[in-house]
Write an enzyme that holds these catalytic residues in place. Structure first.
Site, PDB file in Angstrom:
ATOM      1  N   GLU A  70       9.515   3.461  11.485  1.00  0.00           N
ATOM      2  CA  GLU A  70       8.750   2.509  10.687  1.00  0.00           C
ATOM      3  C   GLU A  70       9.583   1.983   9.518  1.00  0.00           C
ATOM      4  O   GLU A  70       9.604   0.788   9.260  1.00  0.00           O
ATOM      5  CB  GLU A  70       7.462   3.143  10.148  1.00  0.00           C
ATOM      6  CG  GLU A  70       6.689   2.093   9.368  1.00  0.00           C
ATOM      7  CD  GLU A  70       5.340   2.535   8.867  1.00  0.00           C
ATOM      8  OE1 GLU A  70       5.103   3.742   8.784  1.00  0.00           O
ATOM      9  OE2 GLU A  70       4.535   1.649   8.553  1.00  0.00           O
ATOM     10  N   ASP A  87       6.839   7.619  12.978  1.00  0.00           N
ATOM     11  CA  ASP A  87       6.122   7.154  11.789  1.00  0.00           C
ATOM     12  C   ASP A  87       6.094   8.330  10.807  1.00  0.00           C
ATOM     13  O   ASP A  87       5.476   9.363  11.090  1.00  0.00           O
ATOM     14  CB  ASP A  87       4.691   6.742  12.167  1.00  0.00           C
ATOM     15  CG  ASP A  87       4.002   5.996  11.040  1.00  0.00           C
ATOM     16  OD1 ASP A  87       4.483   6.082   9.889  1.00  0.00           O
ATOM     17  OD2 ASP A  87       2.977   5.337  11.304  1.00  0.00           O
TER      18      ASP A  87
HETATM   19  C1  IPD Z   1      -1.851   2.485   9.528  1.00  0.00           C
HETATM   20  C2  IPD Z   1      -2.852   3.509  10.023  1.00  0.00           C
HETATM   21  C3  IPD Z   1      -4.237   2.901  10.087  1.00  0.00           C
HETATM   22  C4  IPD Z   1      -4.264   1.650  10.947  1.00  0.00           C
HETATM   23  C5  IPD Z   1      -3.240   0.658  10.431  1.00  0.00           C
HETATM   24  C6  IPD Z   1      -1.848   1.290  10.420  1.00  0.00           C
HETATM   25  P1  IPD Z   1       0.275   3.299   8.092  1.00  0.00           P
HETATM   26  O1  IPD Z   1      -0.521   3.018   9.509  1.00  0.00           O
HETATM   27  O2  IPD Z   1      -2.501   4.008  11.286  1.00  0.00           O
HETATM   28  O3  IPD Z   1      -5.181   3.801  10.626  1.00  0.00           O
HETATM   29  O4  IPD Z   1      -5.550   1.079  10.891  1.00  0.00           O
HETATM   30  O5  IPD Z   1      -3.255  -0.458  11.268  1.00  0.00           O
HETATM   31  O6  IPD Z   1      -0.913   0.349   9.927  1.00  0.00           O
HETATM   32  O7  IPD Z   1       0.520   1.966   7.477  1.00  0.00           O
HETATM   33  O8  IPD Z   1      -0.594   4.153   7.287  1.00  0.00           O
HETATM   34  O9  IPD Z   1       1.533   3.973   8.561  1.00  0.00           O
HETATM   35 CA    CA Z   2       1.353   3.976  10.845  1.00  0.00          CA
END
Ligand code: IPD
Ligand code: CA
Length: 268
Positions: A70, A87
């Site tokens: 990420e 991630d």
């Molecule tokens: C997010 C989480 C969230 C989802 C978002 C993601 P992040 O990832 O998984 O549940 O709704 O679309 O971007 O930004 O916390 O790594």
């Molecule tokens: Ca995420």
């Protein structure tokens, strides 16, 4: 759990090591909540640090594998077939707000197929792991998706689009989908970590989960967890390119079809 591969051991070791530091960072974020500057910069640093620890550990054990991460993006490895999809903190908004619901997610892709997956919630010490053909486990306990058959008894997880995520038509479409599922289910939860939403489906806590606009690192490990726990995972239109499209519906085999159809009907 029965026999665990050397590769999964490497993944678990890396996650535990990064988890010790991340847990400490989370404790500090909690303190920073009250400061005027807020914890935003600190969280970015924690994200980057966690990813670095994971990358270093995995690279030390498997020097030729590539990476898709990420924070740091893409790194091609000598081994053209295999790469880690990572991630470091899935559930960043929760982390920033001092809410103890986030995880690191590590998947191993081999020739385009996810063959191992790990989702680790370091605060609650929940280590979800799966290997292709070997089942899914939570802290050594074998996982099965839930056996509830009826939509009316089912609890679903989703992700709600927010400012900066999806344009206005996206938001309207989502409200229609949520309206439709509200009307036929036992409830909807928005916990804020897609990887944990999928892990909870694998563990039978949620009957199903749907979301759009996701990135491969949000879902790669979770997809394998759900499948290895006996669940079904597709795109909302039924296709199999979840990692490319970011569209996903994951559920136990009884409610996967009804959930997907209800979402599609709501879209009109
Ligand atoms: C997010 C989480 C969230 C989802 C978002 C993601 P992040 O990832 O998984 O549940 O709704 O679309 O971007 O930004 O916390 O790594
Ligand atoms: Ca995420």
């Amino acid at each position: 759990m029965a026999l665990r591969s050397a590769t999964l051991n490497v993944m678990m070791k890396a996650a535990r090591q990064a988890g010790v530091r991340l847990k400490r960072d989370y404790g500090e974020v909690d303190q920073l909540q009250v400061s005027r500057k807020g914890p935003a910069d600190f969280v970015t640093a924690a994200d980057t640090r966690t990813e670095k620890i994971l990358k270093n550990e995995l690279q030390r054990a498997r020097p030729d594998f590539g990476f898709l991460m990420e924070e740091a993006g893409h790194a091609v490895g000598k081994d053209g077939a295999r790469r880690w999809i990572i991630d470091p903190i899935d559930g960043t908004s929760n982390f920033v707000h001092g809410i103890a619901h986030f995880a690191m997610s590590i998947a191993l892709e081999d020739q385009g197929e996810i063959v191992a997956g790990l989702v680790f919630d370091p605060i609650n010490e929940l280590m979800f792991v799966a290997e292709k053909g070997q089942g899914a486990y939570l802290n050594e306990r074998r996982l099965r998706v839930s056996s509830r058959l009826r939509m009316a008894d089912s609890l679903f997880a989703t992700g709600i689009p927010f400012l900066g995520r999806g344009e206005a038509p996206d938001h309207e479409r989502f409200l229609k989908e949520m309206g439709a599922i509200m009307a036929v289910s036992a409830g909807i939860r928005r916990f804020g970590s897609a990887s944990l939403d999928l892990a909870y489906v694998a563990a039978g806590r949620f009957e199903g989960f749907w979301e759009t606009g996701l990135q491969p690192w949000d879902i790669a490990a979770g997809i394998l967890l759900v499948r290895e726990a006996g669940g079904l995972v597709t795109e909302i239109d039924g296709g199999a390119k979840m990692l490319q499209s970011g569209s996903i519906v994951a559920a136990n085999p009884a409610v996967h079809g009804p959930l997907r159809e209800a979402i599609l009907r709501a879209r009109g």
